[in-house]
Write a protein that holds these residues in place. Structure first.
Motif, short mmCIF file in Angstrom:
data_model
loop_
_atom_site.label_atom_id
_atom_site.label_comp_id
_atom_site.label_asym_id
_atom_site.label_seq_id
_atom_site.Cartn_x
_atom_site.Cartn_y
_atom_site.Cartn_z
N PRO A 28 72.81 -73.15 -17.66
CA PRO A 28 72.04 -71.91 -17.55
C PRO A 28 70.55 -72.25 -17.57
CG PRO A 28 73.77 -71.73 -19.21
CD PRO A 28 73.69 -73.18 -18.83
N HIS A 29 69.77 -71.65 -16.71
CA HIS A 29 68.39 -72.10 -16.57
C HIS A 29 67.52 -71.03 -15.90
CE1 HIS A 29 70.39 -72.97 -12.71
NE2 HIS A 29 69.21 -72.71 -12.18
N ARG A 30 66.22 -71.27 -15.97
CA ARG A 30 65.26 -70.53 -15.14
C ARG A 30 64.86 -71.46 -13.99
NH1 ARG A 30 62.24 -71.18 -19.70
NH2 ARG A 30 62.10 -68.96 -20.14
N TRP A 31 64.47 -70.87 -12.88
CA TRP A 31 64.15 -71.61 -11.65
C TRP A 31 62.74 -71.21 -11.24
CZ3 TRP A 31 66.76 -75.18 -8.64
CH2 TRP A 31 66.35 -75.35 -7.31
N ILE A 32 61.83 -72.18 -11.18
CA ILE A 32 60.45 -71.90 -10.76
C ILE A 32 60.21 -72.61 -9.43
CG2 ILE A 32 58.01 -72.10 -11.33
CD1 ILE A 32 58.74 -72.15 -14.26
N ASP A 33 59.82 -71.85 -8.43
CA ASP A 33 59.69 -72.39 -7.08
C ASP A 33 58.24 -72.77 -6.77
OD1 ASP A 33 60.07 -73.16 -4.52
OD2 ASP A 33 60.64 -71.19 -3.74
N PHE A 34 57.98 -74.09 -6.70
CA PHE A 34 56.67 -74.60 -6.31
C PHE A 34 56.69 -75.18 -4.89
CE2 PHE A 34 56.29 -75.35 -11.05
CZ PHE A 34 55.31 -74.40 -11.27
N SER A 35 57.75 -74.92 -4.14
CA SER A 35 57.93 -75.59 -2.85
C SER A 35 56.85 -75.22 -1.83
CB SER A 35 59.32 -75.28 -2.29
OG SER A 35 59.48 -73.89 -2.07
N GLN A 36 56.23 -74.05 -1.99
CA GLN A 36 55.19 -73.64 -1.04
C GLN A 36 53.79 -73.94 -1.53
OE1 GLN A 36 56.19 -72.57 2.04
NE2 GLN A 36 58.19 -73.09 1.14
N LEU A 37 53.69 -74.58 -2.70
CA LEU A 37 52.38 -74.89 -3.28
C LEU A 37 51.81 -76.14 -2.64
CD1 LEU A 37 50.33 -74.11 -5.50
CD2 LEU A 37 51.62 -75.59 -7.06
N ARG A 38 50.63 -76.04 -2.06
CA ARG A 38 50.02 -77.19 -1.40
C ARG A 38 49.32 -78.11 -2.39
NH1 ARG A 38 47.21 -75.35 4.29
NH2 ARG A 38 49.09 -74.58 5.32
N GLY A 39 49.16 -79.37 -1.99
CA GLY A 39 48.41 -80.32 -2.79
C GLY A 39 49.16 -80.83 -4.00
N THR A 40 50.47 -81.07 -3.85
CA THR A 40 51.27 -81.50 -4.99
C THR A 40 51.96 -82.84 -4.79
OG1 THR A 40 53.26 -80.35 -4.17
CG2 THR A 40 51.77 -79.11 -5.63
N HIS A 41 52.05 -83.34 -3.58
CA HIS A 41 52.84 -84.55 -3.32
C HIS A 41 52.09 -85.81 -3.76
CE1 HIS A 41 55.88 -87.05 -1.50
NE2 HIS A 41 54.96 -87.67 -0.79
N LEU A 42 52.62 -86.51 -4.75
CA LEU A 42 52.03 -87.74 -5.30
C LEU A 42 50.73 -87.47 -6.06
CD1 LEU A 42 52.67 -90.27 -2.38
CD2 LEU A 42 53.90 -90.14 -4.55
N TYR A 43 49.77 -86.85 -5.37
CA TYR A 43 48.50 -86.45 -5.98
C TYR A 43 48.48 -84.93 -6.12
CZ TYR A 43 46.87 -91.17 -5.02
OH TYR A 43 46.73 -92.52 -5.01
#
Length: 273
Positions: A28-43
């Motif tokens: 059971p969990h909450r789900w937070i969607d950051f998939s459309q947030l820019r500027g997150t990959h590696l840096y």
């Protein structure tokens, strides 16, 4: 909302957990969607990190958090910022994450521990378990009294590790690149630690210290609409099994605090930012 539902969070940066449906169904969990947030990959850009902090601050307790691949390990810093009393960071990782940022002072998956040391007044010590011996060179002279590194081949007993931690409160962060490829597959160089050894250490630490939070990263990166061959499915399954084993250590801790009832299944597709 159930107790565990409030305590377990999956952060969707890269879609990796959409391939671990058994894990999502059982926890059971909450789900937070950051998939459309820019500027997150590696840096991570300052704007993206502010957005991450805003969402994580809505969760009163750090609990258990899953970040995705190791490319997003820097998000641990958002959880550490919430702790307002002296604590120790216990990091299980094949790397120290103490590097100087290669793009100015930009927060990254390889430099976030250095940022934590410089920014967080309540962080009194960092214990890093698992890096190769050469990684200790990442620690500058000014930080050496704040950082203790145990290479994988020199792992301390749980009792010794707990005795060396100067605070009652600890936050535990796990990057599965510490684990043997029999138990996990990541996109970074890996160690050889068995998942059973990691879980034993987690159980012992959780039993004798005040746990402020636990997080996990180190998934195999996936791409939207990617077709998976048998080998990739095997890698994802290994990660899912290890995630479940780590989650069980957290759930045992919760069960010791108060009785844990039976929890309903969460439909993660309905939990978005």
């Amino acid at each position: 909302m159930t107790l565990l539902h409030q305590q377990i969070t999956f952060c969707n940066f890269d879609g990796t957990y959409t391939q671990q449906q058994k894990l999502l169904t059982r926890l059971p969990h909450r789900w937070i969607d950051f998939s459309q947030l820019r500027g997150t990959h590696l840096y991570c850009s300052p704007e993206a990190f502010a957005a991450i902090c805003e969402q994580m601050n809505k969760i009163p307790d750090c609990g258990l958090t899953f970040w995705g691949s190791g490319n997003y390990h820097y998000a641990t810093l958002a959880q550490l910022r919430k702790i307002q009393h002296p604590f120790t960071l216990v990091l299980f990782d094949h790397h120290t994450d103490l590097q100087e940022g290669s793009i100015g002072s930009l927060l990254s998956c390889g430099s976030w521990v250095r940022h934590a040391l410089s920014e967080l007044t309540h962080l009194k010590k960092v214990m890093i378990i698992g890096p190769e011996p050469v990684r200790s060179r990442d620690v500058s002279l000014s930080e050496r009294h704040l950082v203790t590194i145990f290479p994988e081949r020199g792992l301390p007993s749980a009792h010794r590790l707990a005795a060396l931690i100067p605070t009652e409160a600890i936050y535990i962060s796990v990057d599965k690149d510490l684990l043997s490829e029999r138990d996990a597959k990541t996109n970074w160089s890996q160690g050889t630690l068995p998942i059973k050894t990691l879980v034993h250490l987690l159980d012992q630490l959780i039993e004798c210290k005040q746990i402020e939070g636990l997080d996990v990263c180190g998934e195999w990166p996936v791409r939207p609409h990617q077709r998976y061959n048998q080998q990739m499915r095997s890698w994802i399954h290994r990660n899912e099994r290890s995630n479940w084993a780590i989650a069980q250590a957290f759930i045992r801790h919760q069960a010791l605090r108060k009785p844990v009832p039976v929890y309903p299944v969460t439909d993660s597709s309905k939990h978005v930012m």
